[in-house]
Design a protein around this motif. Structure first.
Motif, PDB file in Angstrom:
ATOM      1  N   UNK A   1      55.271  67.230 134.837  1.00 50.08           N
ATOM      2  CA  UNK A   1      56.102  68.005 135.760  1.00 50.08           C
ATOM      3  C   UNK A   1      57.527  67.459 135.798  1.00 50.08           C
ATOM      4  N   UNK A   2      57.643  66.135 135.806  1.00 45.22           N
ATOM      5  CA  UNK A   2      58.975  65.530 135.860  1.00 45.22           C
ATOM      6  C   UNK A   2      59.747  65.791 134.569  1.00 45.22           C
ATOM      7  N   UNK A   3      58.994  65.950 133.460  1.00 41.64           N
ATOM      8  CA  UNK A   3      59.651  66.067 132.163  1.00 41.64           C
ATOM      9  C   UNK A   3      60.093  67.457 131.765  1.00 41.64           C
ATOM     10  N   UNK A   4      59.438  68.484 132.293  1.00 43.75           N
ATOM     11  CA  UNK A   4      59.646  69.848 131.785  1.00 43.75           C
ATOM     12  C   UNK A   4      61.115  70.256 131.747  1.00 43.75           C
ATOM     13  N   UNK A   5      61.846  69.923 132.786  1.00 44.17           N
ATOM     14  CA  UNK A   5      63.210  70.442 132.844  1.00 44.17           C
ATOM     15  C   UNK A   5      64.251  69.519 132.237  1.00 44.17           C
ATOM     16  N   UNK A   6      63.775  68.439 131.626  1.00 39.78           N
ATOM     17  CA  UNK A   6      64.704  67.598 130.877  1.00 39.78           C
ATOM     18  C   UNK A   6      65.707  66.860 131.734  1.00 39.78           C
ATOM     19  N   UNK A   7      65.436  66.704 133.020  1.00 46.38           N
ATOM     20  CA  UNK A   7      66.377  66.024 133.901  1.00 46.38           C
ATOM     21  C   UNK A   7      65.938  64.616 134.265  1.00 46.38           C
ATOM     22  N   UNK A   8      64.685  64.300 134.006  1.00 42.79           N
ATOM     23  CA  UNK A   8      64.126  63.030 134.476  1.00 42.79           C
ATOM     24  C   UNK A   8      63.466  62.302 133.312  1.00 42.79           C
ATOM     25  N   UNK A   9      63.704  60.997 133.223  1.00 41.82           N
ATOM     26  CA  UNK A   9      63.103  60.206 132.168  1.00 41.82           C
ATOM     27  C   UNK A   9      62.281  59.085 132.780  1.00 41.82           C
ATOM     28  N   UNK A  10      61.075  58.909 132.285  1.00 42.34           N
ATOM     29  CA  UNK A  10      60.242  57.776 132.721  1.00 42.34           C
ATOM     30  C   UNK A  10      60.783  56.527 132.042  1.00 42.34           C
TER      31      UNK A  10
ATOM     32  N   UNK B   1      58.069  69.403 124.380  1.00 43.11           N
ATOM     33  CA  UNK B   1      58.147  68.195 125.184  1.00 43.11           C
ATOM     34  C   UNK B   1      56.967  67.936 126.094  1.00 43.11           C
ATOM     35  N   UNK B   2      56.248  68.982 126.484  1.00 44.89           N
ATOM     36  CA  UNK B   2      55.240  68.837 127.550  1.00 44.89           C
ATOM     37  C   UNK B   2      54.238  67.726 127.265  1.00 44.89           C
TER      38      UNK B   2
ATOM     39  N   UNK C   1      50.685  75.930 137.354  1.00 44.07           N
ATOM     40  CA  UNK C   1      50.633  74.776 138.243  1.00 44.07           C
ATOM     41  C   UNK C   1      51.690  73.745 137.884  1.00 44.07           C
ATOM     42  N   UNK C   2      51.796  73.434 136.599  1.00 39.75           N
ATOM     43  CA  UNK C   2      52.739  72.390 136.197  1.00 39.75           C
ATOM     44  C   UNK C   2      54.176  72.794 136.480  1.00 39.75           C
ATOM     45  N   UNK C   3      54.483  74.059 136.257  1.00 40.11           N
ATOM     46  CA  UNK C   3      55.850  74.513 136.485  1.00 40.11           C
ATOM     47  C   UNK C   3      56.213  74.473 137.968  1.00 40.11           C
ATOM     48  N   UNK C   4      55.251  74.848 138.831  1.00 35.71           N
ATOM     49  CA  UNK C   4      55.526  74.761 140.274  1.00 35.71           C
ATOM     50  C   UNK C   4      55.752  73.309 140.671  1.00 35.71           C
TER      51      UNK C   4
END
Lengths: 379, 379, 379, 379
Positions: free
Chosen positions: C19-28, B21-22, C317-320
């Motif tokens: 960053x917003x996408x990694x955890x699958x909780x937020x959609x643009x 997904x990244x 960095x992206x994960x933080x």
């Protein structure tokens, strides 16, 4: 101390002198620094020795010093010659009542090693082998941690000793250090094997307290025209069932003196690296990473005693080397003054035999396409 | 993307989804996340998938998706199941026109690997194997440096992959990851060998561009009652005459995910470590130590393309994994849109076969007390 | 999520989306990516957004999205524009019922910051400030250790944030990132001070839990013709009596993104560095050095929750950055679904005000030759 | 060499003796090791000195040695007493024709420093100040790189010297090292400032070749009841316009001897750390990171001359210290033998005055709430 070999242009002779001198317990009083009498005297003069204590041969030195009155004559000899010149002076020294400090590998053959061991036993004289890395405080801490069973049963060992200084054929340029090391008449059957492989072998056995049982060795001769190995990869099996690898090389381009070891036990593990000797990194089943430093917190007595200056003031190669001399000197002094003390450890004739067995086992294994060879089967 | 395996309590399924997904090029559209249809649907729901795209078996998924109109149906399957469940879905997927992303080791047997390779050739479909470490920018820099002959002829390789999570018998506690990995019906003939040894093998061949010719393997089974290896020490000989060692372990107490490689050539050497992936250390005959960093100065194009963010902003495991997916997606997109572009590399079915051959060669060598076995002789 | 700024050639926009996408909780779901409608639509298309959700201005986006039915319209706006364009969209968003994620520094003036704070309080809407470094697992561990008084009373802090990308006058070459950062109409009164100094300030207060009381700042303008600071050295005094230094720079040639902090308490100390984020080194009065790693042994819950993958698999960095979004999303989700949960922390509007006060205090101090200025005296 | 202070239970006396001895150029011939004659003789005996060369006071030693024939009498005095006992013996030694090696800080007051400088000029005698860190090979490389303009104009400096050994009030336990250092009658107006701050000051000026122009100092007194500083944070401005920070502490819990410096120029930067002294890390505008090692590739002559053993064999604190003595001895020997040679550098009386000015400027600044004070304005 009377030195055999180690003239003024020698690398290791200077190291021995500095190491012996740091703690102020040992004085150089005579030497046979070179097979040329003139060069020996020239070296001695540069070292502020009187001319009559600079000898042309080790035989002359040993026999003439013996005639000097006690207190004036040297107490021990330090042998810092190429490998093929270890056995004869060590033997003559012991036979004439001198204690011996000898560079490694101890002898060219196992038979010679056993003969020296017999002489040491018979005479009761002291014999130190200058494997210097066991003199490092963090190596002592590592050994003490395992001896006190902090890591649990040891299962796995990784050791490497990587140098790059023979990556090109510098022996053909007349470089003195290189020339004798690639020459089997001077080095013996092992090249890098004897020069640095034995340090790796010694470090494994010193830190773990466990002997290497058998090895499977694949040696390399990468430098053009080299007869002796300049590289080696070895599988290890230890007496207690642990397994491991050893890799050593003098053609590992760009490496300086990268001796490093990792030991894994059932509960924890440790890692030490000679190029950054002032930390011991330990990792655990159930604790975060713990790093020990010389004269830092929570050290074993053995590690504390091997440091000279406060925590954070790095000690290095010479200081570790000096600790071998210091501990030998403590032992010698106790012996000369009939004191019954707890003697700190230093490598001895038995360690020398282990090293020679290791060399011969590796060469035999390599000849048989890396078949397993037991170290104790090599004679 | 349609996922096979990787239900919501799976470690590696989540990794694949995040990695895919990244870069915003791949969308999860369906899945057969579990052999239990109920669990598969529960997983799919948590992933915001419509219920009718959550299947109970991979067969159902492949056959039903095939019926969907182009553009709606999945483009490829991602197989993230335990080892024994790679071959069947990969085969069925290829046979039904789906591209495949498959976890490693690719198959249990060499025969299966060859069958997949034939199918890939026959169908012209894409096949990616998720060896993730070649996705790291500094691994790409290492490969490019060697490909451009900066190091000269390669002589020596050291690779290790050390973990400690199986140091105790956690498989007996029902830990899911451990349970299948120590079970030969699910893992195949290799334990740690297949799980992490193949990563080490792949990294050697990827970075050096040279195949491993033969190996001598001494495997350990330290965990009580374990049938499969949980530790291994291997001598390596490469096609070009280089030699080396590999050490891998899942009983290296305290180690987390310590994959590290050093490669020595005639003129220079390089070292990379997965736990500190954002530097590549190079050492040289005649230059000081030079350290490269992602998006830093003087990098090859291949390394630059594998970074996402400016120098000094560390990328990690997920980003390297993502680069495998990204490069596969670039290839797939070019194929689907008939573009003729230079496709960045990613591990393919041929890499999968190398891994399976490596596993079988190591097991055979170990059975014969670490005798040499050629990788290409294993079938 | 509806994004303001962050068109396809923007660095930070892409970071926010990943960053917003990694955890699958937020959609643009929509965006006003550029002040040019055409460019905004082009960016949106590349991001697979429908054209009608790509707006030409933030005003249009906020007002039109507001008209959409709940569930379809965006839940929050993410403001990723240069500094001078934070306040207006944040204010409008809050006034129209949208939660806000905003880049730092929050506003150009303290007055604007206070106005936003009032709006947040009045509306009850959520406001996240994307100081990303508090999202790192080891930063959370550091904070938890101090909060639990492991280090004893804090006495000393050293923080640095060193970059070298403005060492030459790249703003004159048209480099987009550089151009607005050296322009006071876009950056505000602080240059490097606002861009990275605020990260350092935030990190000190986040980790120690103690506010900076007063500072003495000596700012540098080394780049030819620069009006804003590109370097700064600051003395710190904290509310509890601790002292320290801060050094930040964008002309620290060769540095990439070297944010590092050390905190000393009466019993122990800790050190963390952004470029090697996956370890936290602690040193002690009476214990050896202890190093923590993400998902390693003996961590606080706060640190464990901020890791995604097993120990030894580096996050970066992206994960933080993603953790800030994740925690905001958890909070938002709880709010939207009326759940009463323990919300993990993320930087809020109050942190934004601290940063703006810090900038203004530093500028005032610098104007007075590094006289002490209290942060709370700046308005 | 005749030693003043440094009895057998002294830390620094032993360091001086070991350092002076390593290179075999200096011999300890006499000493006034303690203010107690009995203790002085006991120390001398342990050091194998004849009783008649062990003196009860430095006055006695200087005056009696002066009477001895040339060649027999000491050539120089080494002053290793607490700070308040530097000036008197240095003055008396110079007045009586002895060269001087003196510990730092040189004197309690600037006036005393200037008086010594006058005496050195008038007598033509040599005066060495034992700032030991400039003896480190990588510090010499750093200095040479800047002197040869590799880094371009220097813009920024960060220096720290962090210790933790006074984190608790160990002076109340009778710890000897601590007792005199917290006592202004023995230490002078600076505590940690004089003890370690001066090392940091000296290192900045030695490496950059640029003087510190003015400082703004905020000193801390964290230990209960301490009159002198045990911590300090300082803003630096250098003569050439560079800016920077200095942080020193003896209450930085857990730190051992963490002296570290970073220097940033227009084209490149360098970093060195005393606890890991055998590498110099350089970073560049347009090159990857380059790390130098002692006796490694591409070093300046000054760095090569300061190494004793091959690359990869770490040298440490004692060896750096020894290089100060060695270079002084080379100078002295050339002088005594009327040779005209290029003398390698060592810290001199002028460096001593810089240190004392730095101490007084910092104390004055601190009294005025960290107002700027010029170093050359302090008298």
């Amino acid at each position: 101390m009377g030195m055999i070999g180690g003239g003024i242009d020698s690398f290791i002779g200077d190291v021995h002198r500095k190491a012996a001198g740091i703690d102020g317990m040992i004085e150089l009083v005579c030497g046979a620094f070179s097979s040329s009498e003139e060069k020996s005297k020239r070296s001695g003069k540069a070292l502020f020795l009187p001319e009559n204590r600079c000898y042309g041969t080790f035989e002359e030195m040993i026999l003439k010093e013996k005639e000097l009155p006690e207190g004036e004559r040297m107490d021990f000899i330090a042998i810092v010659t190429p490998n093929h010149m270890h056995f004869a002076p060590a033997k003559l020294g012991l036979e004439n009542g001198f204690h011996v400090v000898c560079d490694k590998p101890m002898t060219l053959t196992i038979e010679e090693g056993i003969e020296l061991e017999s002489l040491v036993k018979k005479t009761g004289l002291l014999f130190a082998l200058t494997h210097n890395y066991p003199g490092s405080p963090m190596v002592k801490q590592a050994r003490a941690m395992i001896a006190n069973n902090e890591l649990g049963k040891i299962r796995k060992v990784q050791v490497q000793y990587l140098q790059g200084w023979l990556a090109t054929s510098i022996e053909k340029t007349g470089q003195k250090q290189a020339s004798w090391r690639v020459d089997p008449t001077k080095s013996g059957v092992g090249g890098a094997l004897g020069d640095i492989g034995t340090h790796a072998e010694n470090l494994v056995e010193y830190i773990t307290g466990i002997q290497i049982q058998e090895i499977a060795a694949d040696l390399g001769r990468f430098g053009e025209g080299r007869v002796l190995d300049d590289d080696g990869n070895i599988l290890l099996r230890l007496e207690n069932g642990a397994k491991g690898t050893m890799s050593f090389s003098q053609i590992a381009t760009g490496e300086e003196n990268n001796l490093a070891i990792k030991v894994y036990g059932e509960r924890g593990s440790l890692a030490w690296c000679q190029e950054n000797p002032n930390q011991l990194i330990t990792k655990w089943l159930d604790k975060p990473i713990i790093t020990y430093t010389p004269n830092g917190n929570n050290l074993y007595k053995e590690a504390l005693e091997a440091s000279r200056i406060p925590a954070g003031h790095p000690e290095g190669y010479l200081e570790a080397f000096a600790t071998i001399y210091k501990n030998f000197a403590i032992h010698l002094n106790a012996k000369l003054t009939n004191q019954d003390i707890e003697v700190p450890d230093y490598p001895k004739v038995s360690d020398g035999i282990r090293g020679v067995k290791f060399i011969h086992a590796a060469v035999e294994s390599d000849k048989n396409n890396a078949a397993w060879v037991k170290l104790n089967s090599t004679i």
